[in-house]
Motif scaffolding. Structure first.
Motif, short mmCIF file in Angstrom:
data_model
loop_
_atom_site.label_atom_id
_atom_site.label_comp_id
_atom_site.label_asym_id
_atom_site.label_seq_id
_atom_site.Cartn_x
_atom_site.Cartn_y
_atom_site.Cartn_z
N ALA A 295 -38.99 39.94 96.91
CA ALA A 295 -38.40 39.55 95.61
C ALA A 295 -36.88 39.62 95.73
O ALA A 295 -36.34 40.50 96.40
N GLU A 296 -36.20 38.66 95.10
CA GLU A 296 -34.73 38.63 95.19
C GLU A 296 -34.11 39.77 94.38
O GLU A 296 -34.53 40.06 93.26
N THR A 297 -33.14 40.44 94.99
CA THR A 297 -32.47 41.57 94.34
C THR A 297 -30.98 41.24 94.16
O THR A 297 -30.52 40.18 94.56
N GLU A 298 -30.25 42.22 93.58
CA GLU A 298 -28.83 41.95 93.32
C GLU A 298 -28.00 42.01 94.60
O GLU A 298 -28.40 42.62 95.59
N SER A 299 -26.84 41.37 94.56
CA SER A 299 -25.92 41.34 95.71
C SER A 299 -25.39 42.75 95.96
O SER A 299 -25.02 43.46 95.02
N VAL A 300 -25.34 43.15 97.24
CA VAL A 300 -24.78 44.46 97.56
C VAL A 300 -23.49 44.31 98.37
O VAL A 300 -22.53 45.02 98.16
N ARG A 325 -28.26 41.03 100.00
CA ARG A 325 -28.89 41.58 98.80
C ARG A 325 -29.47 42.96 99.09
O ARG A 325 -29.80 43.28 100.24
N ARG A 326 -29.61 43.76 98.05
CA ARG A 326 -30.11 45.13 98.21
C ARG A 326 -31.51 45.12 98.81
O ARG A 326 -32.38 44.36 98.39
N GLY A 327 -31.71 45.97 99.84
CA GLY A 327 -33.03 46.12 100.46
C GLY A 327 -33.37 45.08 101.51
O GLY A 327 -34.46 45.09 102.07
N GLU A 328 -32.43 44.18 101.83
CA GLU A 328 -32.69 43.21 102.88
C GLU A 328 -32.57 43.87 104.26
O GLU A 328 -31.86 44.86 104.43
N MET A 329 -33.29 43.29 105.24
CA MET A 329 -33.07 43.63 106.65
C MET A 329 -32.61 42.35 107.31
O MET A 329 -33.36 41.37 107.34
N ILE A 330 -31.36 42.34 107.79
CA ILE A 330 -30.86 41.10 108.39
C ILE A 330 -30.37 41.35 109.81
O ILE A 330 -30.02 42.47 110.17
N GLY A 362 -19.63 43.60 94.11
CA GLY A 362 -18.66 42.77 93.38
C GLY A 362 -17.24 43.28 93.37
O GLY A 362 -16.35 42.62 92.84
N GLU A 363 -17.01 44.46 93.97
CA GLU A 363 -15.63 45.01 93.98
C GLU A 363 -15.03 44.95 95.37
O GLU A 363 -15.68 45.30 96.36
#
Length: 575
Positions: A295-300, A325-330, A362-363
């Motif tokens: 599932a797509e999560t927010e940008s980290v 995104r949060r929780g991705e493995m890339i 976002g910061e």
């Protein structure tokens, strides 16, 4: 013809150990043969190599029974120097092999020791440099070279002495896939031109089989488990039983219920007779399920239009942008020297971008110090020895918290919790020196995890690991990714790791981002693979040869099937 290497009823026990590392070895290698030696870590294959090149008994002492002859002589009756005139060894860690200040000096070292006349010395250095394609680098310092170039210089350094046996210890461990292919092709050419006997010790069996080998010797628990041709070996389950990864197309054919025959030449997918198996593969593909998407999560972490140069006017990275995104493995992949590690150093704050921004939630993180970033973004280096600085495990994992002045009670609680997650709690009071390489890797990960980072960057997490240890480390990383929701970035040359464990692949070539897609799509795209020095997966060739319209879908289903099978083995109660 007499064997050039012959072991008879040979056993060896290191002085400090109770049990022998090698037991009852009977092995003959003929002049001019090319032999691949495989086996899990700790199986004894490196000890076998040390017996051949003289490190045993001259550097590592122990008890020997039985006989060993190299070119008809007992190595123990020769000096290490004398044996080095017969056996040339190219080490896994090429940096430990350089002596000269320039490439030319390094290659000439053995000839200078033999007081070879200068004119002949120059001629021989030129000849061997031409053979391994480093002639343009003769004036460079070895430390300036890429991993692949260092490998070639090491080869030249041992070949210049006209040795009869060339021994390669994990020649592919630090190379990108395309450079690895070139190294294997070069070893093949050397064998043909010099008629040398070649021994290769390597975990990446499929990559070595890019060129023919005469025999594969499988070592397990100090004994020779198999000594046969590649075509014979791949039709058995010996590799799987010994924890060695089979070529992916062989595993896929076995998943499809195919019983392979040596006469079908399974050692090369390009020339294998696939007619008897096509329909079985197509039937398997039709029923195999696809991997479920996350599932797509927010940008980290967001990288915006990033540029970086060490020297003005010579960009290392240009116009790099992606959103994690949060929780991705890339995975971040590309050839040696493409800028992958530089990118991780920019994210961690070791370098400042020439242009562009890096955003965390976002910061802009440019105002954060390295220490502040380190609390949110953890970096695990390739070698645990580069990171570990305390003799005891507990103290090593606690170090980052102590530096930050965290109360001792909280430190104890956090360290113990992290050690439990990493499977290291029973060893908490052990010295680090008592651990295996894989366990040390876990300690280096634990020392970062204890800081509660949101993002974990790992540089070559599985380099030089056998399949069992590779799987252990990757399953552990997958578990912390899923249970703790940590975003994991892996810089890797391992295409199987990228396929099996990561959701996305960011591909960098010559400082540019050339792809950001699923691993299956990247590794079935010839243009991207060529540009980034990747290796198109053999599953692609199998799918094309079996007339499967969408090879990337075939790869996706293979990976999903592998993962499901592993989960069922680990948790049979869930079936």
């Amino acid at each position: 013809m007499e064997p050039i290497i012959e072991f008879k009823d040979f056993s060896f026990k290191y002085r400090a150990q109770v049990e022998p590392t090698l037991r009852d070895i009977n092995l003959s290698i003929m002049p001019g043969e090319k032999v691949l030696i495989v086996g899990p870590s700790g199986s004894g294959k490196s000890t076998l190599a040390h017996c051949i090149n003289g490190l045993i008994p001259f550097s590592y002492t122990g008890d020997i029974t039985g006989t060993l002859k190299v070119q008809g002589k007992n190595p123990a009756d020769m000096s290490l120097f004398g044996l080095s005139k017969i056996v040339g060894t190219v080490l896994q860690d090429t940096d430990g092999q350089f002596i000269g200040l320039t490439v030319a000096e390094d290659i000439a070292f053995a000839l200078e020791n033999d007081m070879v006349p200068q004119e002949e010395l120059f001629t021989r250095v030129d000849e061997v440099a031409e053979m391994v394609d480093v002639k343009k680098l003769l004036d460079n310092a070895p430390g300036e070279l890429s991993g692949g170039q260092k490998q070639r210089v090491s080869m030249a350094g041992v070949m210049v002495d006209n040795v009869d046996i060339l021994l390669f210890d994990e020649p592919l461990a630090n190379l990108d896939p395309a450079t690895g292919k070139r190294a294997i092709a070069m070893i093949d050419e050397i064998q043909k031109k010099k008629k040398a006997t070649i021994l290769i010790i390597e975990h990446r069996l499929e990559d070595v089989l890019y060129r023919d080998v005469d025999r594969i010797i499988v070592v397990g628990d100090g004994r020779i488990v198999a000594d046969t041709t590649p075509d014979e070996l791949l039709t058995t389950d010996i590799l799987k039983e010994q924890g060695i990864r089979e070529p992916l197309y062989v595993t896929a054919l076995k998943h499809a219920g195919c019983r392979l025959l040596p006469t079908d030449a399974p050692s090369h997918i390009e020339s294998m007779k696939l007619d008897p198996y096509r329909q079985s593969v197509r039937d398997w593909f039709a029923t195999a399920k696809r991997k479920k998407g996350k599932a797509e999560t927010e940008s980290v972490l967001k990288v915006e239009d990033l540029y970086f140069s060490y020297v003005e006017g010579k960009p290392i990275l240009q116009h790099i942008q992606f959103d994690l995104r949060r929780g991705e493995m890339i995975s971040i992949v590309g050839k040696n020297g493409a800028g992958k590690s530089t990118l991780s150093n920019l994210i961690c704050g070791f370098y400042k971008p020439t242009r562009g921004r890096i955003l965390l939630h976002g910061e802009d993180i440019s105002p954060l110090s390295i220490k502040e970033r380190g609390e949110r973004i953890g970096l695990v280096m390739q070698s645990p020895n580069q990171m570990i600085s305390k003799p005891m495990i507990f103290d090593e994992v606690a170090l980052g918290l102590r530096v930050r002045g965290i109360p001792e009670e909280e430190i104890r609680e956090r360290v113990n919790r992290t050690l439990k997650i990493c499977g290291l709690y029973p060893f908490r009071n052990w010295p680090v020196s008592a651990l295996s390489f894989g366990q040390k890797k876990r300690v280096s990960i634990a020392s970062i995890l204890v800081m509660n980072p949101e993002i974990l960057i790992l540089d070559e997490p599985t380099a030089g690991q056998d399949y069992r240890h590779y799987t252990e480390i990757m399953e552990f990383l997958k578990e912390i990714n899923e249970s703790l929701g940590i975003t994991i970035i892996m810089i890797t040359h391992d295409m199987h790791l990228m396929l099996e464990y990561t959701d996305r692949a960011i591909v960098i070539a010559d400082g540019h981002l050339i792809a950001d897609d699923t691993p299956a799509k990247v590794l079935t795209n010839e243009e991207i693979a060529d540009k980034a020095y990747l290796k198109k997966t053999s599953l692609y060739d199998l799918a094309v040869n079996c007339q499967i319209e969408d090879p990337s879908e075939f790869v996706e289903r293979f990976i999903a099937y592998e993962r499901e099978n592993r989960m069922l083995k680990e948790n049979p109660a869930d079936v």
